[in-house]
Each structure stands twice: as C-alpha cells, then as structure tokens.
Scaffold this active site. Structure first.
Site, PDB file in Angstrom:
ATOM      1  N   ASN A  89      46.952 -52.408  38.039  1.00  0.00           N
ATOM      2  CA  ASN A  89      46.954 -51.756  36.449  1.00  0.00           C
ATOM      3  C   ASN A  89      48.203 -52.825  35.975  1.00  0.00           C
ATOM      4  O   ASN A  89      49.053 -52.207  34.934  1.00  0.00           O
ATOM      5  CB  ASN A  89      47.728 -50.187  36.969  1.00  0.00           C
ATOM      6  CG  ASN A  89      46.156 -49.378  37.444  1.00  0.00           C
ATOM      7  OD1 ASN A  89      45.209 -49.935  37.226  1.00  0.00           O
ATOM      8  ND2 ASN A  89      46.503 -47.876  37.537  1.00  0.00           N
ATOM      9  N   ARG A 221      37.567 -47.669  46.936  1.00  0.00           N
ATOM     10  CA  ARG A 221      37.734 -46.247  46.667  1.00  0.00           C
ATOM     11  C   ARG A 221      36.341 -45.897  46.902  1.00  0.00           C
ATOM     12  O   ARG A 221      35.770 -46.569  46.807  1.00  0.00           O
ATOM     13  CB  ARG A 221      38.254 -45.517  45.206  1.00  0.00           C
ATOM     14  CG  ARG A 221      39.872 -46.249  44.875  1.00  0.00           C
ATOM     15  CD  ARG A 221      39.936 -45.845  43.217  1.00  0.00           C
ATOM     16  NE  ARG A 221      39.735 -46.483  42.755  1.00  0.00           N
ATOM     17  CZ  ARG A 221      40.292 -46.492  41.754  1.00  0.00           C
ATOM     18  NH1 ARG A 221      41.423 -45.645  40.354  1.00  0.00           N
ATOM     19  NH2 ARG A 221      39.962 -47.290  40.637  1.00  0.00           N
TER      20      ARG A 221
END
Length: 357
Positions: A89, A221
């Site tokens: 990020n 994920r």
C-alpha cells in the site's frame, strides 16, 4: 497507491483560512507526492516530513495505512506490530520519495539520515533471489512471498533505479549506496524474469505474488488465488520497457507479455461500480461500444477470467461472488492499455527500427 479526488476549491480556501501560519494548506498523506516542486520547501512540507520521521521504525521501514500528514506518532506510541515495516500500500517507498524531495530543497541532516536508513532497510529486505517480501522482517504466511501485488516490488525497484542513476531528487545519495541500488535492481530484474510463467513452452505474464523459494505462482488472501494477473503484469512490463539497454531476455519477456495482453483482452463489455443501499457493488454487462478491458485474474492454462469471494471458491462470473467483494476489489481494468500504446515505439528502439517478426 490510489489517489483520492483533488479537494474542492472551497475546501482549499477553508484550510488556508484555518491554518494561515503554516504558509501552505495542510495536505493529506495520499496527496504528498502530487505537490508542485516548490511546495517541498514550505513549512507545511517540513511539518509533514517530521511526522514521517516519527513513524520510521528502528529497522528503517514504515507502517502502511497511516495518514502521516495528520500528526506525528506520540513519543510513547509504537505502530502495531502487524502494521510495521512493509512495502504494501505504498509504505516505505512513498516515505523515502517524500523525504528525498524535501531534502533536495531543505538539506537538513535529519532528513538525509532517515532516508539513508530507509534505503538500507530496502537493501536488507531483498531476498538473495532478487525479490522483495511484503513485510520485512518476514511475517509468516503470504506476506513472505515475492510481492508484485498492487505494484509493491515494482515501486521499490523504480525508486532504486532512480537512486542508482542519480536522478533527481536522489542526487545526494552517496556513491556506495547508488552502486548497491543498481545491483539490487539488476537482481530484481533477474527475479522478474525467473517468475514469468511459461505454459507449454510459451512465456505469458506473472502472478500477483510468487513463492519466495521456488518462485512459482502463489496465492495470497482468500480472494486472491493462483492466477495470471492482468493488473500487476502491466506494471511489471512498463518497468521492463523503461530499461535503457534491455537484455535479450528482457526483450523476450516484454514481447511475450504483450502478445498475452493482446490474446486475453476483453471486448464488448462494460464494467461499472455502483452504489446500492447495501453498499458498493459492481456490474459487468454487454456493450458493443465499450473499449477493451482486462480481468485482474486469469486462470492459468485456460486464460478464463476468474472471480473469488471470501469463501475462496473460484468462479467464472463476477455476479457469482458476494456483493462485498464485487464492490470492494478491482476485478476489471485497462491496465495494459499504456503498454500496448507504447509498445510499437519501444519495439523500434530495441530492434534498431526493424520490429521483430
């Protein structure tokens, strides 16, 4: 890093009225790298830079998802251990870019020292095989994979390439660190080339993350399965195309990826994000007038777009996953468009004006 919409004129004027002594309107951290060059010498820029220093960890990295333009970390506070030392990020490489811009205009030793510590952190985080994990020191799980997801590794390598070339605002970096940066980029490129997925003898593109030991495609994920990535792969190819003197292997990798982008582009589809009473959602519908799209994830071997919800079940229709995931993830995009637009000129450059047949 996803940048928000620019603030309205009213918001800017209000901010100036509230903070007249700062000499510049306060910024959000997400806007810290989109300011005019002269702004980085302002009192507001220095305030934010000191905030950034307060969040630097003992290892030299930074946490993610923190608005560092808002306020400094309290002296007794420490970032949550799961939020420290990451390149995810936009973390760490964004802080380094920001500090370099401020130091270029306000050469305060504390900014140089923090930048050098952060740069040394990136050197230490690189695997012997040339890749970078999402977190360092390493965390167990997918966080330790070689991480292309959301441009993490490519953003780090872009910074290091600019450092190695003594490009502004990194001209102050010493020769030893510039040499280390150049070596890190070269090893990173070798890792990229080794990660490129080959199917039945044909090179294709990359997964969003690769196993740190075998470099095989790896899951992250639950909604990020082992696939070929239309999004992350475009960023990788743009980086490779910026090599001034690309090797034969780099040229082969780019040509193969471009051929794959052409083969899997989707036409006649319109992807839209919508707001519903239950929250954000997204739809995909037939539209003959729509421009080309690419899926974020493609099934390896079939090139079918795939969509996965939090149940980790692979489906072939966006409508087949839950609303929260439909509206909360970038399932389609135009990521390879710039690659395909720039490719003819790149091909002329690397082939001496004689494109490959």
């Amino acid at each position: 890093m996803h940048l928000p919409k620019p603030p309205s004129l009213l918001a800017v004027l209000t901010a100036v009225a509230v903070f007249p002594a700062a000499g510049a309107a306060p910024v959000r951290w997400n806007d810290a790298l989109v300011q005019p060059p002269a702004w980085y010498a302002s009192a507001e820029a220095l305030r934010v830079a000191d905030n950034v220093l307060s969040y630097q960890t003992p290892e030299g990295g930074w946490p993610k998802n923190v608005d560092m333009a808002r306020e400094p970390l309290a002296p007794q506070g420490v970032p949550h251990p799961h939020e420290t030392n990451t390149i995810d990020n936009g973390a760490t490489w964004t802080q380094l870019t920001y500090l370099a811009r401020v130091y270029e205009r306000t050469p305060e030793p504390r900014f140089q020292a923090a930048f050098e510590r952060g740069l040394d952190y990136l050197f230490a985080a690189q695997y012997p095989n040339g890749g970078w994990p999402q977190y360092f020191p390493r965390r167990e799980g997918y966080y330790s994979h070689v991480t292309f997801n959301d441009g993490a590794m490519i953003s780090v390598m872009t910074l290091l390439r600019d450092v190695a070339g003594a490009r502004p605002p990194y001209r102050f970096v010493d020769a030893g660190r510039r040499a280390r940066a150049g070596d890190a980029v070269a090893r990173g490129i070798e890792c990229i080339l080794r990660c490129q997925v080959r199917i039945d003898g044909t090179l294709t593109v990359w997964c969003a993350q690769h196993d740190e030991h075998t470099l095989a495609p790896a899951p992250a994920r639950r909604f990020e399965p082992v696939t070929l990535s239309g999004g992350e792969s475009a960023g990788i190819v743009r980086f490779l195309m910026q090599e001034e003197q690309p090797s034969a292997a780099v040229i082969e990798a780019v040509r193969a990826a471009v051929a794959w982008f052409e083969a899997v582009k989707l036409t006649g589809l319109r992807f839209e994000r919508v707001t519903t009473p239950s929250g954000p959602d997204a739809t995909v519908a037939a539209d003959p007038a729509a421009g080309p799209l690419w899926a974020r994830f493609y099934e390896i071997g079939t090139n079918r777009p795939v969509f996965t919800g939090r149940d980790a079940v692979v489906r072939y229709r966006l409508a087949g996953i839950e609303r929260e995931r439909r509206g909360g993830y970038a399932w389609y995009g135009t990521w390879p468009e710039k690659v395909l637009r720039d490719f003819p000129e790149w091909e002329k450059r690397v082939s001496g004006g004689h494109p490959a047949r």
